[in-house]
Motif scaffolding. Structure first.
Motif, PDB file in Angstrom:
ATOM      1  N   ASN A  85       4.968 -13.748 -52.137  1.00  0.00           N
ATOM      2  CA  ASN A  85       5.248 -13.570 -50.532  1.00  0.00           C
ATOM      3  C   ASN A  85       4.942 -14.851 -49.754  1.00  0.00           C
ATOM      4  O   ASN A  85       4.232 -15.737 -50.204  1.00  0.00           O
ATOM      5  N   LEU A  86       5.484 -14.866 -48.551  1.00  0.00           N
ATOM      6  CA  LEU A  86       5.451 -15.882 -47.673  1.00  0.00           C
ATOM      7  C   LEU A  86       4.237 -15.571 -46.653  1.00  0.00           C
ATOM      8  O   LEU A  86       4.218 -14.536 -46.150  1.00  0.00           O
ATOM      9  N   TYR A  87       3.105 -16.550 -46.329  1.00  0.00           N
ATOM     10  CA  TYR A  87       2.189 -16.204 -45.632  1.00  0.00           C
ATOM     11  C   TYR A  87       2.043 -17.420 -44.593  1.00  0.00           C
ATOM     12  O   TYR A  87       2.260 -18.654 -44.741  1.00  0.00           O
ATOM     13  N   PHE A  88       1.857 -16.975 -43.390  1.00  0.00           N
ATOM     14  CA  PHE A  88       1.879 -18.031 -42.124  1.00  0.00           C
ATOM     15  C   PHE A  88       0.491 -18.204 -41.844  1.00  0.00           C
ATOM     16  O   PHE A  88      -0.483 -17.384 -41.635  1.00  0.00           O
ATOM     17  N   ALA A  89      -0.152 -19.561 -42.009  1.00  0.00           N
ATOM     18  CA  ALA A  89      -1.351 -19.999 -41.704  1.00  0.00           C
ATOM     19  C   ALA A  89      -1.373 -20.806 -40.330  1.00  0.00           C
ATOM     20  O   ALA A  89      -0.554 -21.541 -40.338  1.00  0.00           O
ATOM     21  N   TYR A  90      -2.239 -20.519 -39.390  1.00  0.00           N
ATOM     22  CA  TYR A  90      -2.440 -21.167 -38.168  1.00  0.00           C
ATOM     23  C   TYR A  90      -3.715 -21.570 -37.661  1.00  0.00           C
ATOM     24  O   TYR A  90      -4.027 -22.169 -36.896  1.00  0.00           O
ATOM     25  N   GLY A  91      -4.761 -21.263 -38.698  1.00  0.00           N
ATOM     26  CA  GLY A  91      -6.239 -21.298 -38.192  1.00  0.00           C
ATOM     27  C   GLY A  91      -6.884 -22.174 -39.673  1.00  0.00           C
ATOM     28  O   GLY A  91      -6.152 -23.046 -40.048  1.00  0.00           O
ATOM     29  N   SER A  92      -7.891 -21.675 -39.939  1.00  0.00           N
ATOM     30  CA  SER A  92      -8.657 -22.463 -41.030  1.00  0.00           C
ATOM     31  C   SER A  92      -7.854 -22.411 -42.376  1.00  0.00           C
ATOM     32  O   SER A  92      -8.237 -23.529 -43.346  1.00  0.00           O
ATOM     33  N   ALA A 124     -13.784 -16.177 -27.105  1.00  0.00           N
ATOM     34  CA  ALA A 124     -15.232 -16.918 -27.621  1.00  0.00           C
ATOM     35  C   ALA A 124     -14.641 -18.105 -28.116  1.00  0.00           C
ATOM     36  O   ALA A 124     -13.543 -18.369 -28.967  1.00  0.00           O
ATOM     37  N   LEU A 125     -15.707 -19.067 -28.096  1.00  0.00           N
ATOM     38  CA  LEU A 125     -15.352 -20.556 -28.387  1.00  0.00           C
ATOM     39  C   LEU A 125     -15.667 -20.517 -29.852  1.00  0.00           C
ATOM     40  O   LEU A 125     -16.716 -20.044 -30.156  1.00  0.00           O
ATOM     41  N   PRO A 126     -14.943 -21.394 -30.577  1.00  0.00           N
ATOM     42  CA  PRO A 126     -15.004 -21.451 -32.087  1.00  0.00           C
ATOM     43  C   PRO A 126     -16.141 -22.525 -32.281  1.00  0.00           C
ATOM     44  O   PRO A 126     -16.617 -23.255 -31.281  1.00  0.00           O
ATOM     45  N   SER A 127     -16.795 -22.113 -33.461  1.00  0.00           N
ATOM     46  CA  SER A 127     -18.015 -23.027 -33.597  1.00  0.00           C
ATOM     47  C   SER A 127     -17.197 -24.472 -33.773  1.00  0.00           C
ATOM     48  O   SER A 127     -16.327 -24.603 -34.435  1.00  0.00           O
ATOM     49  N   PRO A 128     -18.226 -25.618 -33.766  1.00  0.00           N
ATOM     50  CA  PRO A 128     -17.496 -26.913 -33.919  1.00  0.00           C
ATOM     51  C   PRO A 128     -17.113 -27.223 -35.299  1.00  0.00           C
ATOM     52  O   PRO A 128     -16.115 -27.887 -35.501  1.00  0.00           O
ATOM     53  N   TYR A 129     -17.884 -26.808 -36.378  1.00  0.00           N
ATOM     54  CA  TYR A 129     -17.401 -26.579 -37.835  1.00  0.00           C
ATOM     55  C   TYR A 129     -16.040 -25.971 -38.174  1.00  0.00           C
ATOM     56  O   TYR A 129     -15.267 -26.633 -38.624  1.00  0.00           O
ATOM     57  N   TYR A 130     -15.913 -24.869 -37.473  1.00  0.00           N
ATOM     58  CA  TYR A 130     -14.568 -24.059 -37.826  1.00  0.00           C
ATOM     59  C   TYR A 130     -13.333 -24.745 -37.061  1.00  0.00           C
ATOM     60  O   TYR A 130     -12.385 -25.135 -37.482  1.00  0.00           O
ATOM     61  N   TYR A 131     -13.542 -25.211 -35.608  1.00  0.00           N
ATOM     62  CA  TYR A 131     -12.865 -25.980 -34.966  1.00  0.00           C
ATOM     63  C   TYR A 131     -12.319 -27.317 -35.839  1.00  0.00           C
ATOM     64  O   TYR A 131     -11.096 -27.713 -35.809  1.00  0.00           O
ATOM     65  N   ARG A 132     -13.337 -28.159 -36.390  1.00  0.00           N
ATOM     66  CA  ARG A 132     -12.956 -29.181 -37.167  1.00  0.00           C
ATOM     67  C   ARG A 132     -12.021 -28.804 -38.519  1.00  0.00           C
ATOM     68  O   ARG A 132     -11.337 -29.674 -38.900  1.00  0.00           O
ATOM     69  N   VAL A 133     -12.350 -27.777 -39.107  1.00  0.00           N
ATOM     70  CA  VAL A 133     -11.517 -27.475 -40.224  1.00  0.00           C
ATOM     71  C   VAL A 133     -10.076 -27.184 -39.843  1.00  0.00           C
ATOM     72  O   VAL A 133      -9.196 -27.670 -40.528  1.00  0.00           O
ATOM     73  N   ILE A 134      -9.947 -26.468 -38.965  1.00  0.00           N
ATOM     74  CA  ILE A 134      -8.660 -26.442 -38.137  1.00  0.00           C
ATOM     75  C   ILE A 134      -8.027 -27.538 -37.992  1.00  0.00           C
ATOM     76  O   ILE A 134      -6.881 -27.878 -38.450  1.00  0.00           O
ATOM     77  N   GLN A 135      -8.883 -28.509 -37.145  1.00  0.00           N
ATOM     78  CA  GLN A 135      -8.204 -29.796 -36.614  1.00  0.00           C
ATOM     79  C   GLN A 135      -7.812 -30.681 -37.979  1.00  0.00           C
ATOM     80  O   GLN A 135      -6.685 -31.253 -37.980  1.00  0.00           O
ATOM     81  N   ARG A 136      -8.701 -30.364 -39.151  1.00  0.00           N
ATOM     82  CA  ARG A 136      -8.415 -31.329 -40.357  1.00  0.00           C
ATOM     83  C   ARG A 136      -6.995 -30.719 -40.980  1.00  0.00           C
ATOM     84  O   ARG A 136      -6.122 -31.568 -41.211  1.00  0.00           O
ATOM     85  N   GLY A 137      -6.683 -29.570 -40.688  1.00  0.00           N
ATOM     86  CA  GLY A 137      -5.508 -28.767 -41.304  1.00  0.00           C
ATOM     87  C   GLY A 137      -4.525 -29.256 -40.401  1.00  0.00           C
ATOM     88  O   GLY A 137      -3.278 -29.805 -41.121  1.00  0.00           O
ATOM     89  N   PHE A 138      -4.465 -29.439 -39.420  1.00  0.00           N
ATOM     90  CA  PHE A 138      -3.382 -29.678 -38.289  1.00  0.00           C
ATOM     91  C   PHE A 138      -2.937 -31.381 -38.504  1.00  0.00           C
ATOM     92  O   PHE A 138      -1.954 -31.506 -38.803  1.00  0.00           O
ATOM     93  N   GLU A 139      -4.107 -32.069 -38.842  1.00  0.00           N
ATOM     94  CA  GLU A 139      -3.758 -33.630 -39.111  1.00  0.00           C
ATOM     95  C   GLU A 139      -3.318 -33.663 -40.615  1.00  0.00           C
ATOM     96  O   GLU A 139      -2.100 -34.445 -40.641  1.00  0.00           O
ATOM     97  N   ALA A 140      -3.714 -32.904 -41.550  1.00  0.00           N
ATOM     98  CA  ALA A 140      -3.260 -33.012 -42.687  1.00  0.00           C
ATOM     99  C   ALA A 140      -1.623 -32.747 -43.142  1.00  0.00           C
ATOM    100  O   ALA A 140      -0.979 -33.169 -43.711  1.00  0.00           O
TER     101      ALA A 140
END
Length: 168
Positions: free
Chosen positions: A4-11, A112-128
């Motif tokens: 199946n196809l899965y859409f990831a937008y977060g971590s 609710a604001l994300p934890s800095p760790y969770y936000y950085r994981v998503i940010q790393r995914g955006f950049e990669a």
């Protein structure tokens, strides 16, 4: 094997994390979900919600049933996240039907604001994956506005707040 196809937008944009969680998953490519916006809700986790004119950027993965079971556990399906089929568009404008995790009630209503760790994981995914990090920052900014709107007290005039002594 069924896939199946899965859409990831977060971590799950993070390639290392997905390699551990779903070793059989394969990247299809970057896409956009139109007329939705990225939000942080519940305990500060990502979700998407309808918003005309907005776009959520993400990545489509081809996943196996075993991958989906692993993602269900990770996402807390069906209690914390539900699953819906939506249509995303790739860079060429081709439409793809995908499975998307959407935060469930009542969590989806609580900014609710994300934890800095969770936000950085998503940010790393955006950049990669070459996704616009500005859209992630915009989701953070909207959440800050929601969390703190009306909760910050205006400076008070101490003289006007003094209790008046009861008249005798």
């Amino acid at each position: 094997m069924e896939e199946n196809l899965y859409f990831a937008y977060g971590s799950n944009l993070d390639l290392e994390q997905m390699a551990q969680r779903c070793p059989d998953a394969e990247i299809v490519g970057p896409v956009r979900l139109e007329n939705y916006e990225l939000r942080f809700r519940g305990s500060g986790f990502a979700t998407v919600a309808p918003k005309k004119g907005s776009v959520v950027y993400g990545l489509v993965w081809k996943i196996t049933p075993n991958c989906e079971q692993s993602l269900d556990r990770y996402e807390g399906y069906p209690r914390h996240y539900t699953k819906e089929t939506m249509t995303v568009k790739d860079a060429a404008g081709a439409e793809l039907p995908v499975m998307v995790y959407i935060m469930a009630e009542p969590y989806c209503r609580q900014p609710a604001l994300p934890s800095p760790y969770y936000y950085r994981v998503i940010q790393r995914g955006f950049e990669a994956n070459g996704l616009p990090v500005e859209s992630l920052q915009a989701a953070w900014d909207r959440t800050v506005d929601e969390v703190f709107s009306g909760k910050l007290d205006k400076p008070r005039n101490k003289k006007s707040e003094r209790r008046k002594e009861p008249e005798r």
